[in-house]
Motif scaffolding. Structure first.
Motif, mmCIF file in Angstrom:
data_model
loop_
_atom_site.group_PDB
_atom_site.id
_atom_site.type_symbol
_atom_site.label_atom_id
_atom_site.label_comp_id
_atom_site.label_asym_id
_atom_site.label_seq_id
_atom_site.Cartn_x
_atom_site.Cartn_y
_atom_site.Cartn_z
ATOM 1 N N LEU A 126 16.384 14.964 -15.175
ATOM 2 C CA LEU A 126 15.057 15.152 -14.582
ATOM 3 C C LEU A 126 15.062 14.745 -13.115
ATOM 4 C CD1 LEU A 126 12.042 15.774 -14.766
ATOM 5 C CD2 LEU A 126 11.685 13.464 -15.672
ATOM 6 N N ILE A 127 15.739 13.640 -12.796
ATOM 7 C CA ILE A 127 15.831 13.187 -11.403
ATOM 8 C C ILE A 127 16.611 14.206 -10.577
ATOM 9 C CG2 ILE A 127 16.674 11.353 -9.884
ATOM 10 C CD1 ILE A 127 16.387 9.438 -12.304
ATOM 11 N N SER A 128 17.678 14.747 -11.172
ATOM 12 C CA SER A 128 18.517 15.711 -10.475
ATOM 13 C C SER A 128 17.781 17.017 -10.205
ATOM 14 C CB SER A 128 19.776 15.990 -11.301
ATOM 15 O OG SER A 128 20.609 16.920 -10.665
ATOM 16 N N ASN A 129 16.879 17.385 -11.106
ATOM 17 C CA ASN A 129 16.119 18.633 -10.948
ATOM 18 C C ASN A 129 14.642 18.352 -11.195
ATOM 19 O OD1 ASN A 129 15.301 21.290 -10.728
ATOM 20 N ND2 ASN A 129 16.078 21.903 -12.747
ATOM 21 N N ALA A 375 18.403 21.610 -19.963
ATOM 22 C CA ALA A 375 17.251 21.532 -20.866
ATOM 23 C C ALA A 375 16.791 20.096 -21.082
ATOM 24 C CB ALA A 375 17.601 22.174 -22.208
ATOM 25 N N MET A 376 17.699 19.127 -20.878
ATOM 26 C CA MET A 376 17.304 17.728 -21.059
ATOM 27 C C MET A 376 16.286 17.289 -20.017
ATOM 28 S SD MET A 376 18.483 16.367 -23.751
ATOM 29 C CE MET A 376 17.958 14.687 -23.362
ATOM 30 N N GLY A 377 16.278 17.947 -18.848
ATOM 31 C CA GLY A 377 15.276 17.612 -17.830
ATOM 32 C C GLY A 377 13.866 17.838 -18.330
ATOM 33 N N PRO A 378 13.512 19.087 -18.711
ATOM 34 C CA PRO A 378 12.175 19.302 -19.274
ATOM 35 C C PRO A 378 11.950 18.567 -20.580
ATOM 36 C CG PRO A 378 13.477 21.342 -19.292
ATOM 37 C CD PRO A 378 14.235 20.351 -18.472
ATOM 38 N N ASN A 379 13.015 18.298 -21.333
ATOM 39 C CA ASN A 379 12.859 17.602 -22.606
ATOM 40 C C ASN A 379 12.342 16.181 -22.405
ATOM 41 O OD1 ASN A 379 15.035 17.365 -25.580
ATOM 42 N ND2 ASN A 379 12.845 17.603 -25.359
ATOM 43 N N VAL A 380 12.980 15.433 -21.488
ATOM 44 C CA VAL A 380 12.502 14.067 -21.235
ATOM 45 C C VAL A 380 11.198 14.093 -20.445
ATOM 46 C CG1 VAL A 380 14.788 13.038 -21.402
ATOM 47 C CG2 VAL A 380 13.974 13.813 -19.181
ATOM 48 N N ALA A 381 10.984 15.170 -19.648
ATOM 49 C CA ALA A 381 9.692 15.317 -18.968
ATOM 50 C C ALA A 381 8.588 15.502 -19.989
ATOM 51 C CB ALA A 381 9.734 16.510 -18.015
ATOM 52 N N GLY A 382 8.919 16.172 -21.110
ATOM 53 C CA GLY A 382 7.943 16.350 -22.179
ATOM 54 C C GLY A 382 7.527 15.037 -22.811
ATOM 55 N N VAL A 383 8.459 14.079 -22.896
ATOM 56 C CA VAL A 383 8.117 12.758 -23.427
ATOM 57 C C VAL A 383 7.073 12.100 -22.534
ATOM 58 C CG1 VAL A 383 9.003 10.483 -24.021
ATOM 59 C CG2 VAL A 383 10.416 12.493 -24.446
ATOM 60 N N ILE A 384 7.319 12.148 -21.225
ATOM 61 C CA ILE A 384 6.352 11.583 -20.277
ATOM 62 C C ILE A 384 5.041 12.362 -20.344
ATOM 63 C CG2 ILE A 384 5.889 11.092 -17.848
ATOM 64 C CD1 ILE A 384 8.934 10.928 -17.424
#
Length: 398
Positions: A126-129, A375-384
């Motif tokens: 998420l930080i990277s993108n 896909a892990m970027g939007p995935n952890v963004a979804g948690v937030i």
């Protein structure tokens, strides 16, 4: 001999079989509980929480067991809500599940589970993108569309908000919001949330394929840039300050999530980091699952509202997936084909299952495609995002 017969008759009259004969709903719920146990063990659908929830459901529907007394937690119509939960009654007459359920009612367990999730979450993608944060936000579409649908079906505002949060695909968040806004619906919401989370690999792929073209699904994305340790340490601190100043009601979930992540990334508190992510989280998971399962007795579960909640939960997941994919298509167009829209489906916060589904669907079209980290970027963004949505709903409706 007569005394023996009287004793046998008394035992028979007080047995659970009599309760089942009086209310066949108990038998239906026992069958449902056994079905969920099969899914947890045989199919391994979210077993860590589905198994204790299902067994709690089983215990709650054994007649006359009185493992939990919901009258201590849900005020009757017209009663003063400030008197509930009735701590004096619980402490003097409550059973095991009554004590455990206090952790749900008082909003203790979900934030502690978020603490554990934080210790296992890597915000590096998420930080990277940072643009993937938008995909996580778009996938929260299911929450608010389901809220509207629940209102149209006659649920109150708080009940509709508690049902809508199922669309966030985050079980602890759903339980947290339901315990605050609609405790009378907690059992049905928890079962629906965790059941659909387990079915993400079945629900999402057809929607993803229907909304994207073969060419879009074959897009290979550029490798993410490396993220420094300083960035990973600063991210949870900055996130906590910004989100919680804007939305103080999100403090319990966002604050604990970021604390867990800071413990992980700092590298200086390995002992408590391991405890929060393992022993503490495992203990809380048992307490949460059993106590929530115990709220699903036949009297409160077998009604039309439960059927509506199950249907609305499915709609929430579908809209959440669609919202993420459609916004992914917009980003694909805006970047001239540099973003694969499939990663948008991971914006629902079923970590890391939703990201794996994006990877699987992408590789089916192009074996050289590796979308997991993207896909892990939007995935952890979804948690937030789901935690922020929970704060918004509680702030608006409580």
């Amino acid at each position: 001999m007569q005394g023996f017969l009287n004793a046998v008759t008394g035992i028979a009259n007080e047995s659970g079989f009599v309760g089942i004969m009086e209310n066949p709903g108990y038998l239906i719920m026992i069958i449902v509980a056994c079905g969920l146990i099969y899914l947890a063990i045989g199919k391994q659908f979210e077993p860590l929480l589905l198994l204790p929830i299902a067994f709690g459901m089983l215990l709650a529907n054994l007649p006359f067991g009185e493992i939990i007394h919901m009258q201590y937690f849900i005020p009757p119509e017209g009663a003063d809500p400030s008197l509930y939960p009735m701590f004096s009654e619980i402490l003097h007459h409550g059973g095991l599940a009554d004590m455990l359920y206090l952790g749900v009612k008082l909003g203790i367990y979900p934030p502690l589970i978020f603490l554990g999730i934080g210790t296992m979450t890597d915000f590096g993608p998420l930080i990277s993108n940072p643009k993937s944060l938008l995909l996580g936000a778009a996938a929260q579409l299911g929450i608010f569309t389901t809220y509207i649908g629940a209102k149209l079906l006659g649920f109150t505002g708080p009940q509709a908000g508690a049902i809508g949060i199922i669309g966030g695909a985050d079980g602890p968040t759903a339980i947290f919001v339901a315990s605050k806004l609609a405790p009378e619906l907690l059992g049905a919401i928890a079962v629906a949330a965790y059941s659909y989370m387990a079915l993400v690999p079945i629900i999402q792929p057809p929607i993803m394929r229907a909304l994207t073209t073969k060419k879009e699904r074959m897009i290979v994305m550029e490798q993410l840039r490396p993220v420094s340790k300083l960035e990973k340490i600063m991210f949870p601190i900055i996130c906590t300050i910004i989100i919680c100043l804007i939305l103080p009601t999100a403090v319990p979930l966002v604050g604990m999530l970021m604390l867990g992540n800071l413990m992980k990334e700092s590298g200086v508190v390995d002992r408590i980091n391991k405890t929060a992510g393992n022993e503490l989280m495992n203990i809380i998971t048992i307490f949460l699952g059993v106590s929530v399962g115990c709220t699903t007795n036949a009297e409160t579960f077998l009604n039309k509202n439960t059927l509506f909640i199950v249907a609305l939960g499915l709609i929430a997941f579908c809209f959440g997936t669609a919202g993420g994919v459609l916004f992914g298509k917009i980003m694909c167009w805006a970047t001239h084909g540099k973003v694969n829209p499939l990663i948008g489906s991971a914006g629902v916060s079923a970590v890391p299952m939703a990201a794996r589904v994006s990877q699987k669907v992408g590789q089916q079209e192009n074996p050289q495609n590796f979308l997991l980290m993207h896909a892990m970027g939007p995935n952890v963004a979804g948690v937030i995002g789901s935690a922020v949505a929970a704060g918004i709903l509680i702030n608006m409706l409580k």
